[in-house]
Design a protein around this motif. Sequence first.
Motif, PDB file in Angstrom:
ATOM      1  N   TYR B 265       0.832  -1.199   0.000  1.00  0.00           N
ATOM      2  CA  TYR B 265       0.000   0.000   0.000  1.00  0.00           C
ATOM      3  C   TYR B 265       0.872   1.258   0.000  1.00  0.00           C
ATOM      4  O   TYR B 265       0.624   2.211  -0.746  1.00  0.00           O
ATOM      5  CB  TYR B 265      -0.903  -0.036   1.238  1.00  0.00           C
ATOM      6  N   LEU B 268       2.435   1.949  -3.354  1.00  0.00           N
ATOM      7  CA  LEU B 268       1.441   2.575  -4.224  1.00  0.00           C
ATOM      8  C   LEU B 268       1.341   4.074  -3.919  1.00  0.00           C
ATOM      9  O   LEU B 268       1.277   4.905  -4.825  1.00  0.00           O
ATOM     10  CB  LEU B 268       0.106   1.879  -3.943  1.00  0.00           C
ATOM     11  N   GLN B 269       1.361   4.401  -2.638  1.00  0.00           N
ATOM     12  CA  GLN B 269       1.313   5.813  -2.247  1.00  0.00           C
ATOM     13  C   GLN B 269       2.542   6.571  -2.742  1.00  0.00           C
ATOM     14  O   GLN B 269       2.460   7.745  -3.066  1.00  0.00           O
ATOM     15  CB  GLN B 269       1.229   5.943  -0.720  1.00  0.00           C
ATOM     16  N   TYR B 297      -7.159  -1.363  -5.173  1.00  0.00           N
ATOM     17  CA  TYR B 297      -6.394  -0.615  -6.186  1.00  0.00           C
ATOM     18  C   TYR B 297      -5.789  -1.562  -7.226  1.00  0.00           C
ATOM     19  O   TYR B 297      -4.893  -1.188  -7.977  1.00  0.00           O
ATOM     20  CB  TYR B 297      -5.311   0.244  -5.523  1.00  0.00           C
TER      21      TYR B 297
END
Lengths: 164, 478
Positions: B265, B268-269, B297
């Motif tokens: 995660y 992805l950020q 996502y």
Amino acid sequence: MAAVQGFRKTGVVGLEDLSALGLLPPEWRLRKGPVVVLECPEMIPCNICVPYCPTKAITMERLIDLPKVNWDKCTGCGVCVAVCPGLAAFVVDLSKEDADYVTVPHEFLPAPKVGEEVVLLNKHGERVGKGVVTRVWERNKTYVVTVKTPKGLGMEVRAIWVER
Amino acid sequence: MTFYYEGQPVEAYEGESVAVALYAAGFDSLSWSSSLVRPRGLFCMIGKCSSCFMIVDGVPNTKTCREPVREGMRVERQRGWASPVASESVELSELPEVRIDTDVLIVGGGPAGLSAALTLAEFGLDVVLVDEHFKLGGQLLKQTHKFFGSVDLFGGMRGFQIAEDYVKRISSNPRIKVLLESVAYGAFRGGIVGVASKEAHYFVKPKALLASTGAQERYLDFVNNDLPGVIGAGGAQTVMNEYGVKPGERALVVGSGNVGLIVSYQLLQAGVKVEAVVEVLPEIGGWFVHAAKIRRYGIPILLRHTVKEVSGNGRVEKAVVVEVDEKFNPVPGTEKEFDVDLVLLAVGLEPDTRFAMQCGAVARWSPELGGLVPLRTLDLETSVPNLYIAGDSAGIEEATTAIIEGKIAALSIATKLVESSKASKAREEMDKLIRFLWDVYRASPLLARARKGKESVTVSREEMDKLRVEFPPPISFG
Ligand code: SF4
Ligand code: SF4
């Protein structure tokens, strides 16, 4: 826990599972307007949504219990969407004729803007359409974003993606 | 500021570590392996492995992940473990020897050590808090996600915010002396601990000691697993979350425990494309909510898959993933290729128990806790009198339990060192916290495995007394 629950294999929790755990708002409540959907099916040692809910709609006996929602008290305000550490709280509004509204947590830059068209993603990350942002607010680096989605997508859409 | 990597100038920001600055500048290779002379890239980034050992201003074997950049410093690669004899270019200076008598020495300034330090200071005890890094906080510093728990347990705050809160309170507390960039290298008879720092050589004599030394990431066997670009998941978190450096462009994450899911995660950020998370077991390892966060996502989680090999010229360019059968053997013909420049290993942690073991603590193997860990009583004292353990070094669990354990250990120490009315208050608080930890917090089925592990290494006071007779501790504190 006997057999492995389906969502522990897929990372996707279905409506049947949520309903069995008491986490799915009943039909009558969905018709009335915005309401919370807590996709929190495991006994996490967490109760953050409880003290933050302004109407005391969420209760929990022990720290590890599943949250329990009083559907009359929940106003769909979205505070739990902002504070839930699991990013597992959503607000859906299926009460309108022409469209559904979904409120999701969003922790990516750039920040979505009101009026902007964004990509709508379901729980599998599939693009299920486009929607328009109707409200954005922020709390401790989590954006709380409400999008207007095509009618029928309110229980599908669980994330947005900004493409600029 | 500017420093030099084998003569080439490198731009860096103040507050960066040498390893991060080199990585950000595109230097993938930090050292060479000793016999095959293969390039080594960064791996753990928290001072627990040897991938980033370099020669810094003439000093070999410097952990560059723990070394802040300084204007004009010279950094060179070394091959294997370099002879620790300093070269002529190093100016040797005598460090003063300083003796410190204190109530409590805490080794390790992560969540367990921080919470213990503050609790002890609240009871009026003097604390020396030692950490290898140039800042306090341990692995909280790279936790950008919000913590679970309840509000009084920092639930809802992000990990680095918890660290900030602790550090603020600790640095303004006159009872806590913090020694950064300092290594507690060993305990000696007479209960004296040697601490090497850049300013002095300390000999600390505490009445009690807490070893909250954390954990290190595990490795995994596959072809070319030493190629730069194969990084510990936690190492990548340090690079991107603590220093704001994007670790790569496209990643494969190995392991779907909470660490693997959370790092995916965060990648992805940071704008990194995560091609997939692979998991050798037939079930996602971590908590559902963390898995759902990446699934929505579009990141696939491939169950019953493992990484078979990686390849690339000086840096990972490709990874091959393969399905496994019931016995975890690769199924031929199921290979899938991914064009990635990062392969992040999130295959578990191993407690760093070196300090407690050197003190002679009696230990037991616990697969649930990640390896060999010291036996302890409910209030976290080991078989070495007045040596306490807490946090991941007491068996892998998570940051919130580390905070709770640190506090329990501190309260137990307080019952021994403060006057009787305050001691009974400490005991009351401690008993309450122990009950909360075991009966409420660890009652979650998600923590069942860790709970089982902790049960298997926790013994009663009577059993501990017997152990001390059977295996007399070589040293004791107090
Ligand atoms: S949406 Fe608002 S009222 Fe409803 S449960 Fe969440 S915080 Fe409470
Ligand atoms: S805050 Fe989120 S994760 Fe915690 S109990 Fe509520 S819904 Fe579950």
